[in-house]
Motif scaffolding. Sequence first.
Motif, PDB file in Angstrom:
ATOM      1  N   VAL A   1       1.241 125.481 123.040  1.00  0.00           N
ATOM      2  CA  VAL A   1       1.065 126.542 123.821  1.00  0.00           C
ATOM      3  C   VAL A   1      -0.200 126.108 124.838  1.00  0.00           C
ATOM      4  O   VAL A   1      -0.923 125.315 124.467  1.00  0.00           O
ATOM      5  CB  VAL A   1       0.995 127.856 122.936  1.00  0.00           C
ATOM      6  CG1 VAL A   1       2.425 128.201 122.201  1.00  0.00           C
ATOM      7  CG2 VAL A   1      -0.184 127.695 122.273  1.00  0.00           C
TER       8      VAL A   1
ATOM      9  N   SER B   1       2.479 126.218 128.721  1.00  0.00           N
ATOM     10  CA  SER B   1       2.699 127.694 128.749  1.00  0.00           C
ATOM     11  C   SER B   1       2.906 128.269 127.539  1.00  0.00           C
ATOM     12  O   SER B   1       2.927 127.589 126.238  1.00  0.00           O
ATOM     13  CB  SER B   1       3.996 128.047 129.499  1.00  0.00           C
ATOM     14  OG  SER B   1       5.058 127.324 128.792  1.00  0.00           O
ATOM     15  N   GLY B   2       2.702 129.613 127.216  1.00  0.00           N
ATOM     16  CA  GLY B   2       2.962 130.491 126.132  1.00  0.00           C
ATOM     17  C   GLY B   2       1.606 130.534 125.454  1.00  0.00           C
ATOM     18  O   GLY B   2       0.582 130.139 125.944  1.00  0.00           O
ATOM     19  N   THR B   3       1.616 131.669 124.358  1.00  0.00           N
ATOM     20  CA  THR B   3       0.539 131.984 123.910  1.00  0.00           C
ATOM     21  C   THR B   3       0.594 132.183 122.116  1.00  0.00           C
ATOM     22  O   THR B   3       1.763 132.634 121.914  1.00  0.00           O
ATOM     23  CB  THR B   3       0.177 133.184 124.552  1.00  0.00           C
ATOM     24  OG1 THR B   3      -0.141 133.168 125.814  1.00  0.00           O
ATOM     25  CG2 THR B   3      -1.312 133.781 123.715  1.00  0.00           C
TER      26      THR B   3
ATOM     27  N   ASP C   1       6.733 131.789 124.041  1.00  0.00           N
ATOM     28  CA  ASP C   1       6.405 130.871 125.312  1.00  0.00           C
ATOM     29  C   ASP C   1       7.707 131.577 126.115  1.00  0.00           C
ATOM     30  O   ASP C   1       8.995 130.882 125.811  1.00  0.00           O
ATOM     31  CB  ASP C   1       6.576 129.398 124.905  1.00  0.00           C
ATOM     32  CG  ASP C   1       6.515 128.550 126.198  1.00  0.00           C
ATOM     33  OD1 ASP C   1       6.428 129.019 127.233  1.00  0.00           O
ATOM     34  OD2 ASP C   1       6.225 127.315 125.815  1.00  0.00           O
TER      35      ASP C   1
ATOM     36  N   GLN D   1       8.623 130.655 129.070  1.00  0.00           N
ATOM     37  CA  GLN D   1       9.124 129.705 129.897  1.00  0.00           C
ATOM     38  C   GLN D   1      10.278 128.980 129.130  1.00  0.00           C
ATOM     39  O   GLN D   1      11.368 128.454 129.497  1.00  0.00           O
ATOM     40  CB  GLN D   1       8.138 128.591 130.360  1.00  0.00           C
ATOM     41  CG  GLN D   1       7.602 129.165 131.380  1.00  0.00           C
ATOM     42  CD  GLN D   1       6.679 128.140 132.332  1.00  0.00           C
ATOM     43  OE1 GLN D   1       6.156 127.113 131.734  1.00  0.00           O
ATOM     44  NE2 GLN D   1       6.515 127.988 133.476  1.00  0.00           N
ATOM     45  N   THR D   2       9.972 128.510 127.934  1.00  0.00           N
ATOM     46  CA  THR D   2      10.707 127.604 127.012  1.00  0.00           C
ATOM     47  C   THR D   2      11.678 128.520 126.212  1.00  0.00           C
ATOM     48  O   THR D   2      12.604 127.959 125.372  1.00  0.00           O
ATOM     49  CB  THR D   2      10.275 126.737 126.234  1.00  0.00           C
ATOM     50  OG1 THR D   2       9.290 127.310 125.662  1.00  0.00           O
ATOM     51  CG2 THR D   2       9.331 125.702 127.309  1.00  0.00           C
TER      52      THR D   2
ATOM     53  N   MET E   1       6.694 125.191 117.164  1.00  0.00           N
ATOM     54  CA  MET E   1       5.553 125.371 117.834  1.00  0.00           C
ATOM     55  C   MET E   1       4.073 124.225 117.572  1.00  0.00           C
ATOM     56  O   MET E   1       3.240 124.491 118.219  1.00  0.00           O
ATOM     57  CB  MET E   1       4.908 126.918 117.929  1.00  0.00           C
ATOM     58  CG  MET E   1       6.128 127.900 118.295  1.00  0.00           C
ATOM     59  SD  MET E   1       6.524 127.728 120.040  1.00  0.00           S
ATOM     60  CE  MET E   1       5.245 128.943 120.743  1.00  0.00           C
TER      61      MET E   1
END
Length: 191
Positions: free
Chosen positions: A43, A86-88, A130, A132-133, A188
Motif C-alpha cells: 500500500v 496505492s491503498g491504505t 486498495d 485501484q486493485t 497485502m
Amino acid sequence: MGVPKLLSAVLIVTSLAACETPMQPTTGPVVPTPQANALQVDVADVQVLQAFDSSSWAAAEQAFASRMVDGMRTWAGARMVPVGRSGTVKLIVQNASIGERVQRVQTGPVSMERVAVYDGILDLRVEAVDRQTMRTGFADATVRRQRTAPVGTPPYERDRIWSEMATEMLSEVDAALPVEIQRRMPQMVLY
C-alpha cells in the motif's frame, strides 16, 4: 583565563547542575523494539487511528490511553513499511483502557481483604483497502492484562503497575499482530 582553568570551571558548573536536577520517573510503557524484518505492505500509506473517546475519563486513565496509542504509532511506523503505489492500511486502536475496581478476596478460612484490581485492554483492528486493485483485508487483535494491588496503593506505584501492564500488552501485540496480518491479509504483504 587559560584553557585548563576554563575547562575546570565548566566541569564544576556541569557537575553541580547535574546534582540539582531531580530524576524523573519513567511512567510510559516501553515500546518493544520491532524485529528486524518489518512487514512490507503493498500500500502507499499506513495510518494509526484512535476510534474511542477518552475525554470523559480520569486524567490518569487518559494518559494511559494516550501512551498506548502513541506506542502503537511507534510500532506501526517501525513494523509496517508501505511499499505500494496505492491503498491504505489503517491500524485502528478501538480501545486502550485501564480500569480500577475494588474487590474482596478471601485470605484465610474466615478472613477477607480488599484489593484494587486493575484491568487493562488493548483492542486493535487492521484494515487494508486498495481501491485501484480492488484488494481489501482485515486482522484483529485483543490483549488483556489484570493485576492486583493493596487498596490505597500510592499513585506512583499504580503508574508503575500500569506501565508494566502496558509494556506486556505491547510486547504481546508485537509478537502476535504481524502473524495475524500475514495470515488474514496475505494479499497485502510482500515477502
